[in-house]
Design an enzyme around this catalytic site. Structure first.
Site, PDB file in Angstrom:
ATOM      1  N   ARG A 162       0.984  -1.074  -0.085  1.00 30.22           N
ATOM      2  CA  ARG A 162      -0.093   0.086  -0.042  1.00 30.22           C
ATOM      3  C   ARG A 162       0.861   1.377   0.005  1.00 30.22           C
ATOM      4  O   ARG A 162       0.563   2.212   0.756  1.00 30.22           O
ATOM      5  CB  ARG A 162      -0.768   0.062   1.133  1.00 30.22           C
ATOM      6  CG  ARG A 162      -1.915  -0.888   1.070  1.00 30.22           C
ATOM      7  CD  ARG A 162      -2.821  -0.808   0.016  1.00 30.22           C
ATOM      8  NE  ARG A 162      -3.991  -1.631   0.122  1.00 30.22           N
ATOM      9  CZ  ARG A 162      -4.107  -2.801  -0.255  1.00 30.22           C
ATOM     10  NH1 ARG A 162      -3.023  -3.495  -0.697  1.00 30.22           N
ATOM     11  NH2 ARG A 162      -5.262  -3.632   0.130  1.00 30.22           N
ATOM     12  N   SER A 235     -10.423  -0.023   2.787  1.00 31.19           N
ATOM     13  CA  SER A 235      -9.790  -0.115   4.380  1.00 31.19           C
ATOM     14  C   SER A 235      -9.202   1.441   4.689  1.00 31.19           C
ATOM     15  O   SER A 235      -8.783   2.051   3.987  1.00 31.19           O
ATOM     16  CB  SER A 235      -8.609  -0.983   3.940  1.00 31.19           C
ATOM     17  OG  SER A 235      -8.803  -2.141   3.513  1.00 31.19           O
ATOM     18  N   GLU A 330      -4.911   4.161   6.204  1.00 39.73           N
ATOM     19  CA  GLU A 330      -4.488   3.751   4.685  1.00 39.73           C
ATOM     20  C   GLU A 330      -4.988   4.941   3.980  1.00 39.73           C
ATOM     21  O   GLU A 330      -3.825   5.421   3.259  1.00 39.73           O
ATOM     22  CB  GLU A 330      -5.477   2.466   4.578  1.00 39.73           C
ATOM     23  CG  GLU A 330      -4.839   1.629   3.666  1.00 39.73           C
ATOM     24  CD  GLU A 330      -5.111   1.829   2.294  1.00 39.73           C
ATOM     25  OE1 GLU A 330      -4.484   2.328   1.437  1.00 39.73           O
ATOM     26  OE2 GLU A 330      -6.402   1.670   1.849  1.00 39.73           O
TER      27      GLU A 330
HETATM   28  N1  EPU Z   1     -11.659 -10.943   9.985  1.00 39.35           N
HETATM   29  C1  EPU Z   1     -12.063 -10.804  11.195  1.00 39.35           C
HETATM   30  N2  EPU Z   1     -13.508 -10.240  11.340  1.00 39.35           N
HETATM   31  C2  EPU Z   1     -14.025  -9.587  10.145  1.00 39.35           C
HETATM   32  C3  EPU Z   1     -13.467  -9.450   9.216  1.00 39.35           C
HETATM   33  C4  EPU Z   1     -12.122 -10.250   8.899  1.00 39.35           C
HETATM   34  O1  EPU Z   1     -11.596 -11.419  12.330  1.00 39.35           O
HETATM   35  O2  EPU Z   1     -15.037  -9.237  10.403  1.00 39.35           O
HETATM   36  C5  EPU Z   1     -10.116 -11.433   9.781  1.00 39.35           C
HETATM   37  C6  EPU Z   1     -10.261 -12.798   8.918  1.00 39.35           C
HETATM   38  O3  EPU Z   1     -10.259 -13.827   9.869  1.00 39.35           O
HETATM   39  C7  EPU Z   1      -9.443 -12.580   8.073  1.00 39.35           C
HETATM   40  C8  EPU Z   1      -8.635 -11.223   8.456  1.00 39.35           C
HETATM   41  O4  EPU Z   1      -9.235 -10.722   9.257  1.00 39.35           O
HETATM   42  O5  EPU Z   1      -8.670 -13.687   7.916  1.00 39.35           O
HETATM   43  C9  EPU Z   1      -8.400 -10.612   6.873  1.00 39.35           C
HETATM   44  O6  EPU Z   1      -9.563 -10.295   6.475  1.00 39.35           O
HETATM   45  P1  EPU Z   1      -9.821 -10.111   4.943  1.00 39.35           P
HETATM   46  O7  EPU Z   1      -9.393 -11.392   4.316  1.00 39.35           O
HETATM   47  O8  EPU Z   1     -11.079  -9.697   4.494  1.00 39.35           O
HETATM   48  O9  EPU Z   1      -8.985  -9.090   4.270  1.00 39.35           O
HETATM   49  P2  EPU Z   1      -8.283  -7.730   5.114  1.00 39.35           P
HETATM   50  O10 EPU Z   1      -6.758  -8.032   5.382  1.00 39.35           O
HETATM   51  O11 EPU Z   1      -8.897  -7.272   6.142  1.00 39.35           O
HETATM   52  C10 EPU Z   1      -7.156  -6.870   2.693  1.00 39.35           C
HETATM   53  C11 EPU Z   1      -7.089  -5.510   1.969  1.00 39.35           C
HETATM   54  C12 EPU Z   1      -8.393  -5.280   1.227  1.00 39.35           C
HETATM   55  C13 EPU Z   1      -8.437  -6.321   0.250  1.00 39.35           C
HETATM   56  C14 EPU Z   1      -8.403  -7.621   1.085  1.00 39.35           C
HETATM   57  C15 EPU Z   1      -8.617  -8.988   0.214  1.00 39.35           C
HETATM   58  C16 EPU Z   1      -5.653  -4.097   3.478  1.00 39.35           C
HETATM   59  C17 EPU Z   1      -5.520  -2.790   4.399  1.00 39.35           C
HETATM   60  N3  EPU Z   1      -6.850  -4.327   3.114  1.00 39.35           N
HETATM   61  O12 EPU Z   1      -8.223  -6.874   3.786  1.00 39.35           O
HETATM   62  O13 EPU Z   1      -7.915  -4.141   0.583  1.00 39.35           O
HETATM   63  O14 EPU Z   1      -9.579  -6.271  -0.566  1.00 39.35           O
HETATM   64  O15 EPU Z   1      -7.438  -7.869   1.854  1.00 39.35           O
HETATM   65  O16 EPU Z   1      -7.457  -9.170  -0.517  1.00 39.35           O
HETATM   66  O17 EPU Z   1      -4.650  -4.470   2.970  1.00 39.35           O
HETATM   67  C18 EPU Z   1      -8.313  -1.714   0.465  1.00 39.35           C
HETATM   68  O18 EPU Z   1      -7.080  -1.510   0.650  1.00 39.35           O
HETATM   69  O19 EPU Z   1      -9.329  -0.571   0.421  1.00 39.35           O
HETATM   70  C19 EPU Z   1      -9.041  -2.953   0.785  1.00 39.35           C
HETATM   71  C20 EPU Z   1     -10.309  -3.046   0.695  1.00 39.35           C
END
Ligand code: EPU
Length: 336
Positions: A162, A235, A330
């Site tokens: 990012r 995010s 972010e």
């Molecule tokens: N999780 C929870 N509770 C929730 C949601 C998620 O505990 O309500 C945990 C889940 O266990 C999961 C972990 O958080 O293993 C990660 O969640 P998720 O896979 O949804 O992805 P993220 O790391 O939260 C990142 C990016 C997103 C991108 C997704 C999918 C960042 C800051 N965010 O989110 O990017 O779409 O992965 O690859 O890196 C953005 O940057 O605007 C964005 C939406």
């Protein structure tokens, strides 16, 4: 005698969080040349934006604001590869749809990310196991320091998680266009559990790039708020990277935490930390924590930029208190 229309006029600054922000001097640049002219006329403090998908704006901006609003796509085929050059003002999802429609693979995991193509390299957008930097050949910029157009290859863009040179030195570089490398056939990136599960659910065993994009679109629609209905900037926090020692201590005291080793430490899931602090679905004034993905803050209708920052700060404080982890915002925060 007819005079040329003035470059700048007062107006509302577009942003996907849909917070009110008025600029006294706003210019919609309809071409590269107009953008460069506006940046020169606006001086060093002129601010450049696309669709405003990754910024938190104040209620008023005194500095001149220039919006990159011109479009254009150019595809050059080189055997099994293609180079796609996109103007800064194209919509990112439009670029993904166009490339898949022409039969080229490479952007399918990055479907439905809000924002403009010009903004994509600034924060090196990434989703479902792919980062834009893996596809970038070069980025054309207007270097406001050297006052000339330059072309930077992927190496020179300083991409990180990012992050990029365009983010760390945002006052200097204005993205004009970017060129991406696509392929007819590409080993598809399906290792992200959500994507695999979604394809399984659809009964797809050998997915085409379009089917991967459709799966990603379905996952995103389910988990993330639609910016057309709920103002948001994706995010609101980055996933934090902590030292291995701290990750080990946390694994003891907080069983079940997601932890991925990366270069420089261990990446935790900010969504999970925020969730464990009880913020999911909470509302404070005009701001909500999205009930399916607590990493995303939404404008419930009448929130301002400072309202969003205030809730962001409360969330950061509770995560710091419980886990000893500092969450970084972010989106870029702009002040008046
Ligand atoms: N999780 C929870 N509770 C929730 C949601 C998620 O505990 O309500 C945990 C889940 O266990 C999961 C972990 O958080 O293993 C990660 O969640 P998720 O896979 O949804 O992805 P993220 O790391 O939260 C990142 C990016 C997103 C991108 C997704 C999918 C960042 C800051 N965010 O989110 O990017 O779409 O992965 O690859 O890196 C953005 O940057 O605007 C964005 C939406």
């Amino acid at each position: 005698m007819a005079t040329a229309a003035p470059l700048f006029a007062s107006g509302s600054v577009p942003n996907t969080l849909r917070v009110p922000c008025l600029a006294d001097r706003l210019c919609w640049a309809r071409s590269e040349a107009q953008l460069i002219e506006a940046l020169r006329a606006g001086g060093e403090c002129a601010l450049l934006l696309g669709q405003g998908s990754n910024v938190v704006l104040p209620e008023r901006l005194d500095q001149p604001v220039v919006i990159a609003a011109w479009r254009g796509l150019r595809l050059r085929v080189r055997g099994d590869e293609a180079l796609l050059t996109c103007a800064a003002g194209e919509s990112w999802h439009g670029v993904v749809r166009y490339s898949l429609g022409q039969g080229w693979a490479g952007l399918e995991n990055l479907a439905l990310i809000p924002g403009s193509a010009g903004a994509a390299p600034i924060q090196n957008i990434g989703a479902y196991g792919v980062e834009l930097s893996e596809r970038v050949v070069e980025v054309r910029v207007f270097d406001r320091g050297e006052k000339r157009v330059r072309t930077l290859d992927a190496e020179a863009c300083g991409f990180g998680y990012r992050d990029s040179l365009f983010k760390t030195d945002s006052a200097r570089y204005a993205v004009l266009s970017l060129t991406l490398r696509l392929a007819r056939r590409l080993a598809m990136r399906l290792d992200y559990p959500d994507v695999g599960l979604e394809l399984q659910r659809q009964g797809v065993t050998k997915p085409t790039p379009r089917q991967v994009a459709e799966a990603v679109i379905r996952i995103r629609r389910r988990k993330l708020p639609d910016p057309r209905h709920w103002g948001n900037a994706g995010s609101f926090f980055k996933n934090p990277i902590v030292a291995p020692g701290q990750a080990e201590r946390l694994a003891q005291s907080e069983p079940g935490l997601v932890a991925h080793p990366v270069s420089g430490g261990v990446k935790l899931a900010a969504a999970q930390l925020i969730d464990r602090c009880g913020w999911k679905g909470q509302r404070r004034g005009g701001v909500g924590v999205w009930h399916r993905q607590p990493l995303v803050l939404v404008n419930l209708g009448a929130a301002s930029g400072p309202d969003l920052l205030a809730l962001g700060e409360r969330i950061r404080r509770s995560v710091r208190q419980r886990f000893g982890v500092d969450l970084e915002l972010e989106p870029s925060v702009l002040s008046d």
